[in-house]
Design an enzyme around this catalytic site. Structure first.
Site, PDB file in Angstrom:
ATOM      1  N   TYR A  72      40.591   1.448  75.625  1.00 38.22           N
ATOM      2  CA  TYR A  72      41.754   1.056  76.416  1.00 38.22           C
ATOM      3  C   TYR A  72      42.826   0.302  75.646  1.00 38.22           C
ATOM      4  O   TYR A  72      43.875   0.024  76.190  1.00 38.22           O
ATOM      5  CB  TYR A  72      41.362   0.290  77.686  1.00 38.22           C
ATOM      6  CG  TYR A  72      40.304  -0.769  77.529  1.00 38.22           C
ATOM      7  CD1 TYR A  72      39.055  -0.583  78.102  1.00 38.22           C
ATOM      8  CD2 TYR A  72      40.554  -1.943  76.836  1.00 38.22           C
ATOM      9  CE1 TYR A  72      38.071  -1.554  77.982  1.00 38.22           C
ATOM     10  CE2 TYR A  72      39.575  -2.916  76.721  1.00 38.22           C
ATOM     11  CZ  TYR A  72      38.337  -2.716  77.289  1.00 38.22           C
ATOM     12  OH  TYR A  72      37.362  -3.672  77.172  1.00 38.22           O
ATOM     13  N   LYS A  96      37.683  -0.652  85.967  1.00 42.46           N
ATOM     14  CA  LYS A  96      37.019  -1.686  85.176  1.00 42.46           C
ATOM     15  C   LYS A  96      35.568  -1.266  84.984  1.00 42.46           C
ATOM     16  O   LYS A  96      34.731  -1.434  85.869  1.00 42.46           O
ATOM     17  CB  LYS A  96      37.108  -3.035  85.880  1.00 42.46           C
ATOM     18  CG  LYS A  96      36.557  -4.180  85.051  1.00 42.46           C
ATOM     19  CD  LYS A  96      36.923  -5.496  85.695  1.00 42.46           C
ATOM     20  CE  LYS A  96      36.470  -6.702  84.916  1.00 42.46           C
ATOM     21  NZ  LYS A  96      35.168  -6.666  84.315  1.00 42.46           N
ATOM     22  N   CYS A 113       5.908 -30.106  98.792  1.00 38.50           N
ATOM     23  CA  CYS A 113       4.553 -30.481  98.443  1.00 38.50           C
ATOM     24  C   CYS A 113       4.673 -31.865  97.819  1.00 38.50           C
ATOM     25  O   CYS A 113       5.462 -32.058  96.892  1.00 38.50           O
ATOM     26  CB  CYS A 113       3.997 -29.483  97.421  1.00 38.50           C
ATOM     27  SG  CYS A 113       2.538 -30.095  96.589  1.00 38.50           S
ATOM     28  N   ASP A 160      31.820  -1.224  83.845  1.00 39.93           N
ATOM     29  CA  ASP A 160      30.884  -2.326  83.703  1.00 39.93           C
ATOM     30  C   ASP A 160      30.016  -2.091  82.477  1.00 39.93           C
ATOM     31  O   ASP A 160      28.948  -1.491  82.559  1.00 39.93           O
ATOM     32  CB  ASP A 160      30.043  -2.438  84.975  1.00 39.93           C
ATOM     33  CG  ASP A 160      29.432  -3.813  85.109  1.00 39.93           C
ATOM     34  OD1 ASP A 160      29.742  -4.678  84.261  1.00 39.93           O
ATOM     35  OD2 ASP A 160      28.660  -4.018  86.055  1.00 39.93           O
ATOM     36  N   GLU A 209      43.643   0.670  85.812  1.00 40.17           N
ATOM     37  CA  GLU A 209      42.530   1.403  85.188  1.00 40.17           C
ATOM     38  C   GLU A 209      41.236   0.965  85.839  1.00 40.17           C
ATOM     39  O   GLU A 209      41.136  -0.151  86.333  1.00 40.17           O
ATOM     40  CB  GLU A 209      42.406   1.019  83.707  1.00 40.17           C
ATOM     41  CG  GLU A 209      43.534   1.448  82.831  1.00 40.17           C
ATOM     42  CD  GLU A 209      43.500   0.662  81.508  1.00 40.17           C
ATOM     43  OE1 GLU A 209      42.437   0.545  80.896  1.00 40.17           O
ATOM     44  OE2 GLU A 209      44.564   0.171  81.129  1.00 40.17           O
ATOM     45  N   CYS A 258       0.662 -31.369  91.477  1.00 40.52           N
ATOM     46  CA  CYS A 258       0.629 -29.941  91.817  1.00 40.52           C
ATOM     47  C   CYS A 258       1.016 -29.113  90.592  1.00 40.52           C
ATOM     48  O   CYS A 258       2.064 -29.325  89.996  1.00 40.52           O
ATOM     49  CB  CYS A 258       1.591 -29.658  92.971  1.00 40.52           C
ATOM     50  SG  CYS A 258       1.749 -27.908  93.317  1.00 40.52           S
ATOM     51  N   CYS A 268       0.368 -26.827 100.706  1.00 42.21           N
ATOM     52  CA  CYS A 268       1.008 -26.202  99.544  1.00 42.21           C
ATOM     53  C   CYS A 268       0.231 -24.946  99.153  1.00 42.21           C
ATOM     54  O   CYS A 268      -0.988 -25.002  98.968  1.00 42.21           O
ATOM     55  CB  CYS A 268       1.043 -27.185  98.386  1.00 42.21           C
ATOM     56  SG  CYS A 268       1.566 -26.429  96.849  1.00 42.21           S
ATOM     57  N   LYS A 297      38.423  -7.542  91.406  1.00 45.52           N
ATOM     58  CA  LYS A 297      36.970  -7.349  91.490  1.00 45.52           C
ATOM     59  C   LYS A 297      36.567  -6.867  92.874  1.00 45.52           C
ATOM     60  O   LYS A 297      37.038  -7.394  93.872  1.00 45.52           O
ATOM     61  CB  LYS A 297      36.252  -8.674  91.201  1.00 45.52           C
ATOM     62  CG  LYS A 297      36.358  -9.115  89.763  1.00 45.52           C
ATOM     63  CD  LYS A 297      35.485  -8.297  88.862  1.00 45.52           C
ATOM     64  CE  LYS A 297      34.295  -8.954  88.357  1.00 45.52           C
ATOM     65  NZ  LYS A 297      33.933  -9.917  87.616  1.00 45.52           N
ATOM     66  N   CYS A 316      -1.479 -25.794  95.436  1.00 42.86           N
ATOM     67  CA  CYS A 316      -2.528 -26.796  95.224  1.00 42.86           C
ATOM     68  C   CYS A 316      -3.267 -27.156  96.512  1.00 42.86           C
ATOM     69  O   CYS A 316      -4.253 -27.889  96.473  1.00 42.86           O
ATOM     70  CB  CYS A 316      -1.947 -28.061  94.599  1.00 42.86           C
ATOM     71  SG  CYS A 316      -0.920 -29.012  95.725  1.00 42.86           S
TER      72      CYS A 316
HETATM   73  S1  IVH Z   1      41.274  -5.151  79.240  1.00 33.82           S
HETATM   74  C1  IVH Z   1      42.771  -9.095  77.434  1.00 33.82           C
HETATM   75  N1  IVH Z   1      40.553  -2.891  80.431  1.00 33.82           N
HETATM   76  O1  IVH Z   1      36.331  -6.311  81.548  1.00 33.82           O
HETATM   77  C2  IVH Z   1      42.318  -7.857  78.149  1.00 33.82           C
HETATM   78  N2  IVH Z   1      38.915  -4.600  80.148  1.00 33.82           N
HETATM   79  O2  IVH Z   1      37.051  -9.082  82.488  1.00 33.82           O
HETATM   80  C3  IVH Z   1      40.840  -7.716  78.302  1.00 33.82           C
HETATM   81  N3  IVH Z   1      36.701  -4.039  80.987  1.00 33.82           N
HETATM   82  O3  IVH Z   1      36.015  -8.050  78.513  1.00 33.82           O
HETATM   83  C4  IVH Z   1      40.259  -6.412  78.525  1.00 33.82           C
HETATM   84  N4  IVH Z   1      37.207  -2.012  81.697  1.00 33.82           N
HETATM   85  O4  IVH Z   1      34.658  -5.882  78.839  1.00 33.82           O
HETATM   86  C5  IVH Z   1      40.164  -4.120  80.007  1.00 33.82           C
HETATM   87  N5  IVH Z   1      40.044  -0.873  81.448  1.00 33.82           N
HETATM   88  C6  IVH Z   1      39.660  -2.080  81.016  1.00 33.82           C
HETATM   89  C7  IVH Z   1      38.336  -2.549  81.181  1.00 33.82           C
HETATM   90  C8  IVH Z   1      38.006  -3.832  80.723  1.00 33.82           C
HETATM   91  C9  IVH Z   1      36.250  -2.932  81.569  1.00 33.82           C
HETATM   92  C10 IVH Z   1      35.898  -5.255  80.738  1.00 33.82           C
HETATM   93  C11 IVH Z   1      35.969  -5.768  79.315  1.00 33.82           C
HETATM   94  C12 IVH Z   1      36.574  -7.145  79.408  1.00 33.82           C
HETATM   95  C13 IVH Z   1      36.309  -7.532  80.825  1.00 33.82           C
HETATM   96  C14 IVH Z   1      37.382  -8.474  81.300  1.00 33.82           C
END
Ligand code: IVH
Length: 663
Positions: free
Chosen positions: A222, A114, A420, A116, A112, A425, A402, A310, A405
């Site tokens: 999710y 992730k 410095c 932000d 899925e 200062c 500096c 990541k 000062c």
């Molecule tokens: S699963 C125990 N699914 O990422 C499982 N997290 O680094 C934890 N996040 O705290 C979460 N999209 O804020 C999950 N599809 C997704 C996500 C997701 C974003 C964030 C969430 C979590 C953090 C974990």
């Protein structure tokens, strides 16, 4: 009357359907004007016949009454975070571990995006939206029900097979809403939000639900849970079920039979992430089968059945328009590049650190050059390399005096930085005070940049010790300082005297001596006087202290000004002796304590140190194993729990007596 009731219910059903079409599916069937007309009619009805109003009405999304503060709520099951995989190798390692632990059984992954944002848990009862809670520290979050109610993509009523269930997901602000919000804030001369994630957090955690309503947040689910467990045996099936129920589930997800398929998904979205209307920082990979998830279990921090892949730091191209030199606490001069503002992964960057002159030489950077900058996580952006030399570029030279000062600047052998050396200062003094007051050091809330600038510029504070001499009168003479904030600042300064001794060591600002080294020094030497008197050999005998750190400590205490500072801090009755936090044999041996509320004279840290010094243990939550709960003012749910479990509750005085009597 009856007809009004029926009309209101029909309108609500219609509006719910249109909200789902518009906010969840992104496929509206009616124009905004038609939708507004339906909404107006419903509001009219609900206002004229308040008995018809219902808490799950779409008309209730405008935002109810402001609140005083947020109530803390314990999660049905902890909201854990995830371990990270930073590259293909680490993802393959994760897959190997999963394979080994599942002993050859077949398994599939769900990949899925992730998102932000900010995670949030939402509970439903009898199909109705009941409560929304932020993640908080993972165990306890904040009740943001009234704010969450205004999120249009979060259904207020759903059709479900469970009498009670919970969804978990991510609250996000999409880029358009983010840009619009910042444009509005510019107009109102308010500070901008740094990125959509901060904007989402700031919009969800406001006391005024109307503000949340105006911010256009989105919520993607999710997890589907009931009774603190996953509701269905397959994660993929849960996602489908939530779609069916009317929740917004991110459509960019994939059931993957192998880690290669997962990697393909990751690579695809890494190149296409910019096309998404919201920010993502990676891909979350989960083992699909809940039975297999259970077999894999958890580490202390995160599940073994999921990982966050990541994406690497974001890079962008921009121009260096100037180089400014800043002076830090130790007098070090740091060159900072002023950039033509550029968005890097949603954050507008206009400055980047250049570290020191050697770095500028290494980069072969001149003012006017086009550069590549990089931002990873929350760290300060940095210049990675020169992309193209600017026309009419000008060389930069570090100043010989500096910039604050005007004092002499020296570069010692073997050091990258110029410093410095004027101990008076103002730039150095300001930084020292900010360090002294900062989180994790003396923790003095309210002593921030704006206040410190004024205190130093007006000569009210010439040394950190002067903080303890400040009067209400002096504070009130400053700009933007009312009686209440002045009183708060003074209380916070006074309270900082309760900090344990390692904090005091860290607060002195000795080079290379941070919190951790300070604690090790305190444990080994026992008092600040012993530290000040220690020889190089004694210092190097302390864990993790090498010649460089030892020399820095010696140098610090050789300086008469610093000796003087120490005496003034002693006079202000700061803690100069160490109370060990290591469990030892003592009067409280074998006893477990839980602290709650504010104690009259002991800070949390001090109380913990006292108990541990006496051989006791301090736990965070109340259970049958707790021996005593130490309660102070405003004690919360821990006190209630102690009462239900029949655990002894004592106050500070009784705690002190307990330590003495048993001694
Ligand atoms: S699963 C125990 N699914 O990422 C499982 N997290 O680094 C934890 N996040 O705290 C979460 N999209 O804020 C999950 N599809 C997704 C996500 C997701 C974003 C964030 C969430 C979590 C953090 C974990």
């Amino acid at each position: 009357m009856k007809d009004f009731a029926r009309e209101a219910e029909t309108l609500r059903a219609e509006l719910r359907r249109h909200e789902h079409l518009y906010y969840v599916l992104d496929q509206p069937e009616v124009s905004d004007a038609e939708y507004d007309a339906l909404m107006r009619r419903l509001r009219e009805l609900e206002e004229a016949h308040p008995e018809l109003a219902s808490p799950d009405s779409p008309a209730g999304r405008v935002g109810g009454k402001p609140r005083e503060g947020f109530v803390k709520v314990r999660h049905s099951a902890p909201m854990l975070s995830l371990d990270n995989a930073l590259n293909e190798g680490e993802l393959r390692d994760f897959d190997r571990r999963v394979g080994e632990l599942l002993e050859g059984a077949r398994y599939t992954y769900v990949a899925e995006l992730k998102l932000d944002g900010l995670s949030m848990a939402v509970e439903y009862e009898q199909g109705r939206f009941r409560q929304a809670v932020t993640r908080g520290d993972g165990s306890v979050g904040e009740d943001v029900t009234e704010n969450a109610r205004t999120i249009r993509s979060l259904p207020l009523r759903v059709d479900s097979a469970w009498p009670a269930f919970e969804v978990r997901g991510e609250t996000v602000m999409n880029r358009r809403a983010f840009d619009r919000l910042n444009a509005e804030r510019d107009e109102q001369e308010l500070s901008r939000f740094a990125n959509p994630r901060n904007a989402a957090a700031g919009s969800l955690r406001v006391l005024e639900p109307r503000i949340t309503a105006s911010r256009r947040l989105d919520y993607y689910t999710y997890f589907l849970m009931t009774g603190g467990h996953f509701a269905l045996p397959s994660h993929w099936a849960s996602l489908d079920e939530m779609v069916r129920m009317g929740f917004k589930v991110n459509p960019h997800r994939k059931l993957c039979a192998s880690v290669d398929e997962v990697l393909e998904f990751c690579a695809h979205w890494e190149t296409h992430r910019q096309e998404l209307p919201y920010e993502i920082d990676g891909v979350v990979v989960k083992v699909d089968s809940v039975e297999q998830q259970q077999a894999l279990g958890f580490t202390a921090r995160a599940p073994r059945w999921a990982i966050a892949y990541k994406y690497p730091a974001r890079q962008e191209r921009t121009t260096v328009v100037a180089i400014e030199v800043q002076v830090g606490r130790t007098g070090a001069l740091t060159p900072v590049a002023h950039l033509q503002p550029v968005a890097v992964g949603g954050v507008t960057v206009s400055r980047a650190t250049l570290h020191n002159e050697d770095e500028i030489a290494r980069l072969e950077l001149k003012i006017g050059d086009e550069v590549i900058i990089e931002r990873s996580g929350d760290v300060i952006p940095k210049v990675v390399r020169v992309w193209a030399q600017g026309k009419g570029r000008t060389a930069f030279a570090m100043p010989v005096n500096c910039p604050v000062c005007g004092g002499r600047v020296v570069r010692e052998e073997g050091e990258a930085a110029r410093r410095c050396i004027n101990v008076d200062c103002p730039a150095r003094l300001k930084e020292s005070i900010l360090h002294f007051a900062s989180r994790g050091v003396m923790n003095i809330d309210g002593v921030g940049e704006a206040l410190v600038d004024q205190l130093v510029d007006r000569g009210l504070v010439k040394s950190v010790a002067d903080l303890y001499q400040l009067t209400a009168e002096q504070l009130l003479s400053l700009e933007r300082m009312g009686e209440k904030s002045a009183a708060n600042v003074l209380t916070n300064i006074a309270r900082s005297k309760l900090n344990p001794m390692p904090r005091v060591i860290a607060a002195l600002g000795i080079r290379f001596v941070g919190e951790r080294t300070a604690t090790l020094l305190a444990e080994a030497l026992g008092s600040l006087d012993a530290l000040a008197a220690a020889s190089a050999d004694e210092l190097q005998g302390v864990e993790e202290v090498g010649p460089k750190v030892a020399e820095s400590i010696l140098q610090f205490f050789r300086e008469p000004r610093n000796r003087d500072l120490m005496e003034r801090l002693r006079a202000a009755s700061l803690d100069f002796t160490y109370v060990s936090t290591r469990p030892a044999a003592g009067p409280l041996q074998g006893l477990t304590f839980v602290l709650t509320g504010t104690l009259p004279s002991l800070s949390r840290d001090r109380a913990k140190a006292l108990i541990e010094h006496a051989g006791g243990k301090v736990a965070v939550s109340v259970s049958k194993k707790t021996s005593f709960v130490v309660a102070g003012e405003d004690a919360g749910s821990k006190l209630d729990k102690a009462r239900t479990l029949g655990i002894a509750v004592v106050d500070e005085q009784e705690l002190r007596r307990l330590i003495e009597v048993r001694e």
